[in-house]
Design a protein around this motif. Structure first.
Motif, PDB file in Angstrom:
ATOM      1  N   HIS A   6      51.556  55.358  45.220  1.00  0.00           N
ATOM      2  CA  HIS A   6      52.517  54.366  45.490  1.00  0.00           C
ATOM      3  C   HIS A   6      52.245  53.131  44.882  1.00  0.00           C
ATOM      4  O   HIS A   6      53.104  52.002  45.333  1.00  0.00           O
ATOM      5  CB  HIS A   6      52.674  54.102  46.863  1.00  0.00           C
ATOM      6  N   GLY A   7      51.603  52.641  43.900  1.00  0.00           N
ATOM      7  CA  GLY A   7      51.374  51.868  43.275  1.00  0.00           C
ATOM      8  C   GLY A   7      50.172  50.573  44.040  1.00  0.00           C
ATOM      9  O   GLY A   7      50.181  49.171  43.509  1.00  0.00           O
ATOM     10  N   TRP A   8      49.910  51.050  44.586  1.00  0.00           N
ATOM     11  CA  TRP A   8      48.470  49.729  45.558  1.00  0.00           C
ATOM     12  C   TRP A   8      47.811  49.831  44.111  1.00  0.00           C
ATOM     13  O   TRP A   8      47.302  50.170  42.714  1.00  0.00           O
ATOM     14  CB  TRP A   8      47.520  50.615  45.827  1.00  0.00           C
ATOM     15  N   SER A   9      47.392  48.403  44.025  1.00  0.00           N
ATOM     16  CA  SER A   9      46.550  47.549  42.323  1.00  0.00           C
ATOM     17  C   SER A   9      45.119  47.294  42.902  1.00  0.00           C
ATOM     18  O   SER A   9      44.329  46.473  44.305  1.00  0.00           O
ATOM     19  CB  SER A   9      47.061  46.433  42.554  1.00  0.00           C
ATOM     20  N   TYR A  10      43.764  47.604  42.238  1.00  0.00           N
ATOM     21  CA  TYR A  10      43.022  47.655  42.697  1.00  0.00           C
ATOM     22  C   TYR A  10      42.341  46.488  41.435  1.00  0.00           C
ATOM     23  O   TYR A  10      42.707  46.797  40.225  1.00  0.00           O
ATOM     24  CB  TYR A  10      41.575  48.391  42.363  1.00  0.00           C
ATOM     25  N   GLN A  69      39.227  45.550  38.820  1.00  0.00           N
ATOM     26  CA  GLN A  69      37.987  46.027  37.943  1.00  0.00           C
ATOM     27  C   GLN A  69      37.101  45.901  38.724  1.00  0.00           C
ATOM     28  O   GLN A  69      35.885  47.179  38.710  1.00  0.00           O
ATOM     29  CB  GLN A  69      37.894  45.568  36.467  1.00  0.00           C
ATOM     30  N   SER A  70      36.799  45.174  39.994  1.00  0.00           N
ATOM     31  CA  SER A  70      35.433  45.487  40.194  1.00  0.00           C
ATOM     32  C   SER A  70      35.962  47.306  41.173  1.00  0.00           C
ATOM     33  O   SER A  70      34.356  47.327  42.625  1.00  0.00           O
ATOM     34  CB  SER A  70      35.266  44.602  41.159  1.00  0.00           C
ATOM     35  N   GLY A  71      37.030  47.335  41.485  1.00  0.00           N
ATOM     36  CA  GLY A  71      37.406  47.986  42.996  1.00  0.00           C
ATOM     37  C   GLY A  71      38.014  47.680  44.287  1.00  0.00           C
ATOM     38  O   GLY A  71      38.218  48.218  44.916  1.00  0.00           O
ATOM     39  N   THR A  72      37.710  46.118  44.066  1.00  0.00           N
ATOM     40  CA  THR A  72      38.579  45.747  45.449  1.00  0.00           C
ATOM     41  C   THR A  72      40.414  45.657  45.929  1.00  0.00           C
ATOM     42  O   THR A  72      40.505  46.019  43.970  1.00  0.00           O
ATOM     43  CB  THR A  72      38.238  43.876  45.715  1.00  0.00           C
ATOM     44  N   LEU A  73      40.983  46.107  46.224  1.00  0.00           N
ATOM     45  CA  LEU A  73      41.912  46.693  46.760  1.00  0.00           C
ATOM     46  C   LEU A  73      42.687  44.770  46.508  1.00  0.00           C
ATOM     47  O   LEU A  73      42.286  44.205  47.377  1.00  0.00           O
ATOM     48  CB  LEU A  73      42.615  47.369  48.213  1.00  0.00           C
ATOM     49  N   SER A  74      43.701  45.111  45.507  1.00  0.00           N
ATOM     50  CA  SER A  74      44.027  43.427  45.781  1.00  0.00           C
ATOM     51  C   SER A  74      46.037  43.681  45.846  1.00  0.00           C
ATOM     52  O   SER A  74      46.004  42.496  46.252  1.00  0.00           O
ATOM     53  CB  SER A  74      44.602  42.810  44.405  1.00  0.00           C
ATOM     54  N   ARG A  75      45.807  44.077  46.005  1.00  0.00           N
ATOM     55  CA  ARG A  75      47.536  44.932  46.445  1.00  0.00           C
ATOM     56  C   ARG A  75      48.009  45.968  47.217  1.00  0.00           C
ATOM     57  O   ARG A  75      47.685  46.600  46.642  1.00  0.00           O
ATOM     58  CB  ARG A  75      48.682  43.461  45.715  1.00  0.00           C
TER      59      ARG A  75
END
Ligand code: FES
Ligand SMILES: [Fe+2]
Length: 337
Positions: A96-100, A102-108
């Protein structure tokens, strides 16, 4: 170790034993996931399965290696396809296109709707430990397990004197064998079968003097050549699933990776000293692949017999099977006996 019993046949066929091994062994030991040359440049990634765990390792834009479960925190979608890839800017889940980052945190969380009750900082990717050594990228899924240097120091020390930094990747071959991963490891851990299974190898070495020296979760194999030549190589195995064979002009590494309880993937990787000619590489590869083909036939036959329900346990040879004994003890210990 006189009179010691093997693991029971059930341990080689029962899916619930395999599930326990996934957590108690593969979920908390250092394992090779891929080669370091696959992650040579920033924003490169490699994804793959290890004992049923989908994983991805990356080299981030700052040059650091990082590793994660390849599992989105939304509804478990994959962040990237298996194999080599790019992660410029991070990952976008393929479901569904969640963005992470490179550090692994969820950005969006794309088009999520009212986010008042949703805090993205609570949904980072699950990280794993990562290390690089001997041209290989290693992972440990348990963040509380000892670090690579602490855990593998004695094993790494065994490679002193071999110019690992002068070896480069030349060839990789993957095979699937229809047996439990332990059936294949058992076979690797003794030279007792050489006269019966490997006629070519048996002509070169004196298998009656094949020795296996068990150390701290690894062992060292040795055998004199029949022509009296000193063998300058060092053949080793490291718990739980790595064969590591060193030679003055290179090394080959065999990863023994469970796909499921009854299928094992063998990834055979060859490294040679820079400048080694193609004919030498090919000759070494052919000998190894022929030996693997012979081991495959016997391991698959043994697995059929373990599955049949006639055999339950057997006895290990005090002269030849110290390595198998050590391995069985490590399995018993990991599974709580
Ligand atoms: S599962 Fe990853 S965005 Fe839905
Ligand atoms: Fe063999």
């Amino acid at each position: 170790m006189v009179g010691v019993e093997t693991l029971s046949a059930t341990a080689y066929r029962d899916r619930s034993v395999y599930e326990r091994e996934r957590r108690a062994i593969f979920g908390c030991e250092w394992l090779v996931l891929c080669r370091a040359d696959q992650l040579a440049t920033p924003a490169s990634s490699v994804a793959g399965m290890l004992a049923g765990y989908p994983l991805v390792v990356i080299r981030d834009d700052t040059g650091e290696l990082r590793g994660f479960h390849n599992v989105c925190r939304h509804r478990a979608g994959p962040l990237t396809d298996d194999g080599d890839g790019r992660c410029r800017g991070g990952f976008v889940c393929r479901y569904h296109g969640w963005s992470y980052r490179q550090s692994g945190t969820l950005s969006r969380a794309r088009d999520f709707g009212d986010t008042d009750a949703f805090d993205p900082t609570e949904f980072p990717l699950w990280a794993v430990q990562v290390a690089a050594w001997a041209g290989l990228v290693w992972v440990n899924l348990d963040l509380s397990s000892p670090g690579f240097e602490e855990d593998l120091a004695p094993f790494v020390g065994e490679t002193d004197g071999f110019p690992l930094d002068r070896y480069e990747f030349r060839h990789e071959q993957t095979e699937e064998v229809a047996c439990n991963w332990k059936t294949y490891v058992d076979n690797y851990l003794e030279g007792y079968h050489i006269p019966f299974v490997h006629p070519t190898l048996n002509a070169e070495i004196d298998a009656s003097q094949y020795a296996v020296d068990a150390r701290d979760r690894y062992c060292i194999h040795s055998a004199p050549a029949r022509d009296g030549a000193r063998n300058l190589g060092k053949w080793m195995w490291r718990w739980p699933n790595l064969a590591f064979n060193l030679y003055p002009n290179g090394m080959n590494v065999e990863r023994i990776v469970p796909v499921d309880a009854s299928t094992t993937r063998i990834v055979y990787t060859f490294f040679f000293a820079r400048g080694t000619d193609a004919a030498t590489v090919d000759a070494t590869r052919q000998v190894s692949v022929a030996t693997l083909a012979e081991d495959r036939v016997i391991c698959e036959a043994v697995q059929r017999n373990l599955d049949a329900g006639v055999y339950e346990t057997g006895r290990l040879s005090p002269k030849h099977e110290a390595g198998v004994f050590q391995f069985h003890e490590l399995v018993r210990s990991a599974l709580g006996r």
